[in-house]
Design a protein around this motif. Sequence first.
Motif, mmCIF file in Angstrom:
data_model
loop_
_atom_site.group_PDB
_atom_site.id
_atom_site.type_symbol
_atom_site.label_atom_id
_atom_site.label_comp_id
_atom_site.label_asym_id
_atom_site.label_seq_id
_atom_site.Cartn_x
_atom_site.Cartn_y
_atom_site.Cartn_z
ATOM 1 N N PHE A 12 5.227 34.726 -24.677
ATOM 2 C CA PHE A 12 5.789 35.939 -24.088
ATOM 3 C C PHE A 12 6.056 37.004 -25.157
ATOM 4 O O PHE A 12 6.373 36.683 -26.300
ATOM 5 C CB PHE A 12 7.100 35.592 -23.375
ATOM 6 N N SER A 64 4.737 34.676 -16.136
ATOM 7 C CA SER A 64 4.552 33.700 -17.214
ATOM 8 C C SER A 64 3.327 32.823 -16.953
ATOM 9 O O SER A 64 2.981 31.975 -17.759
ATOM 10 C CB SER A 64 5.796 32.807 -17.337
ATOM 11 N N ALA A 97 8.200 40.896 -25.352
ATOM 12 C CA ALA A 97 8.987 41.922 -24.658
ATOM 13 C C ALA A 97 8.215 43.230 -24.519
ATOM 14 O O ALA A 97 8.603 44.105 -23.737
ATOM 15 C CB ALA A 97 10.296 42.159 -25.401
ATOM 16 N N LYS A 98 7.117 43.365 -25.277
ATOM 17 C CA LYS A 98 6.306 44.579 -25.183
ATOM 18 C C LYS A 98 5.790 44.784 -23.755
ATOM 19 O O LYS A 98 5.623 45.916 -23.296
ATOM 20 C CB LYS A 98 5.137 44.512 -26.162
ATOM 21 N N LEU A 99 5.522 43.680 -23.060
ATOM 22 C CA LEU A 99 5.067 43.789 -21.673
ATOM 23 C C LEU A 99 6.147 44.397 -20.784
ATOM 24 O O LEU A 99 5.833 45.130 -19.837
ATOM 25 C CB LEU A 99 4.663 42.409 -21.135
ATOM 26 N N LEU A 100 7.396 44.093 -21.088
ATOM 27 C CA LEU A 100 8.491 44.668 -20.305
ATOM 28 C C LEU A 100 8.616 46.166 -20.573
ATOM 29 O O LEU A 100 8.939 46.945 -19.663
ATOM 30 C CB LEU A 100 9.808 43.959 -20.634
ATOM 31 N N GLU A 101 8.352 46.566 -21.810
ATOM 32 C CA GLU A 101 8.354 48.001 -22.138
ATOM 33 C C GLU A 101 7.280 48.731 -21.333
ATOM 34 O O GLU A 101 7.517 49.801 -20.768
ATOM 35 C CB GLU A 101 8.100 48.204 -23.629
ATOM 36 N N ARG A 151 4.209 44.118 -12.515
ATOM 37 C CA ARG A 151 5.013 42.898 -12.604
ATOM 38 C C ARG A 151 4.541 42.055 -13.779
ATOM 39 O O ARG A 151 3.349 42.046 -14.106
ATOM 40 C CB ARG A 151 4.884 42.070 -11.322
ATOM 41 N N VAL A 152 5.481 41.342 -14.390
ATOM 42 C CA VAL A 152 5.159 40.462 -15.513
ATOM 43 C C VAL A 152 5.335 39.019 -15.068
ATOM 44 O O VAL A 152 6.341 38.668 -14.444
ATOM 45 C CB VAL A 152 6.060 40.760 -16.727
ATOM 46 N N MET A 169 5.917 47.698 -18.587
ATOM 47 C CA MET A 169 6.319 47.625 -17.181
ATOM 48 C C MET A 169 7.253 48.784 -16.832
ATOM 49 O O MET A 169 7.082 49.437 -15.798
ATOM 50 C CB MET A 169 7.009 46.294 -16.905
ATOM 51 N N ASN A 170 8.218 49.058 -17.701
ATOM 52 C CA ASN A 170 9.180 50.131 -17.428
ATOM 53 C C ASN A 170 8.505 51.492 -17.342
ATOM 54 O O ASN A 170 8.835 52.314 -16.479
ATOM 55 C CB ASN A 170 10.267 50.156 -18.511
ATOM 56 N N ASN A 174 6.266 51.458 -14.032
ATOM 57 C CA ASN A 174 7.097 51.432 -12.827
ATOM 58 C C ASN A 174 7.779 52.777 -12.586
ATOM 59 O O ASN A 174 7.926 53.211 -11.442
ATOM 60 C CB ASN A 174 8.137 50.319 -12.913
#
Length: 307
Positions: free
Chosen positions: A158, A180, A160-164, A177-178, A166-167, A170
């Motif tokens: 995993f 696993s 956290a870049k994917l969450l960035e 969506r991310v 995503m934000n 979105n």
Amino acid sequence: MQYYDLCIVGGGSIGGIIAYYSFRGGITSIPVYYRSIESIEAIMKNGGLTIKYGDKEYLLPIIPVHHSKPIGKCRFVINTVKAYHVKDTINLMHKITDEDSLILMLQNGFGSLELVEEKMLNRYVAGGVVFIGAERINRYYILHHGGRTIIAGRRKGFTAKLLELMNILNRGGCDFRVTSNIDLYRWIKLGVNAVINPLTAITRSKNKIVLTQYGRILAEKIIDELIIAAEKYGFKLDKKKLLTTIFRGAKNTSENYSSMAQDIMNNKPTEIDYINGFIAKHVGEKSVNEVITLIVHLIEESYMKNH
């Protein structure tokens, strides 16, 4: 060296829609890499990329760039080129990224993500599946037909870049969506592509052709073999749920021409080997997917011989 938050490799229909979400999400400078100089010239003359989303048209002031002349480094690279062109983009992706960059591969079928993971070991590489219907009307105009979901994840840990990312998307209206377990969703999307793409390509029809009597019969036969192939990789797919997903997708994008149908109508090669051809390799000769793959290649060959 110029640094950009987000770059897109491949300015086709999906690349254009992602540029739309990115711009609305707050990214104002978006380099989009093209293979065609004619596309760059047309976009510059138009003053940007025109996206029709819903009932409105939006002019996106993207930065069209030729793939041979990269202009800087990118924190996020979203690669939307056809699967058979991915190999040609690896050198470009090396040039426009550093070891802190995230590359998101959004190709249909299997093989592209695996290749980039192998060739770019010192980069963060993720894969994604796209549930968006869009059509490139011309070099500077893209029409959104429905759907707004992208599911993404890394197979090698995993980040956290994917969450960035995503934000950002979105905020722009994308349902990003991310997960696993991206390979599970890749199998589900393979099922969607293996039904909708070739059936629309062979008949040169919109996605709603899948919802007809014979479209549904063929869908079931294709999915029976997909389930056999998936089991060899340790995935047990629910046939009823998968068919429901496929038919819902065809209904939601009923007026869309699939990417493969657009390729056939524009006399371009298709990704059939990465989709139905991939399933056929794991099921054997004389399979429905093998026959479908051969029919699509026959259509491609007929164009090549006549031109």
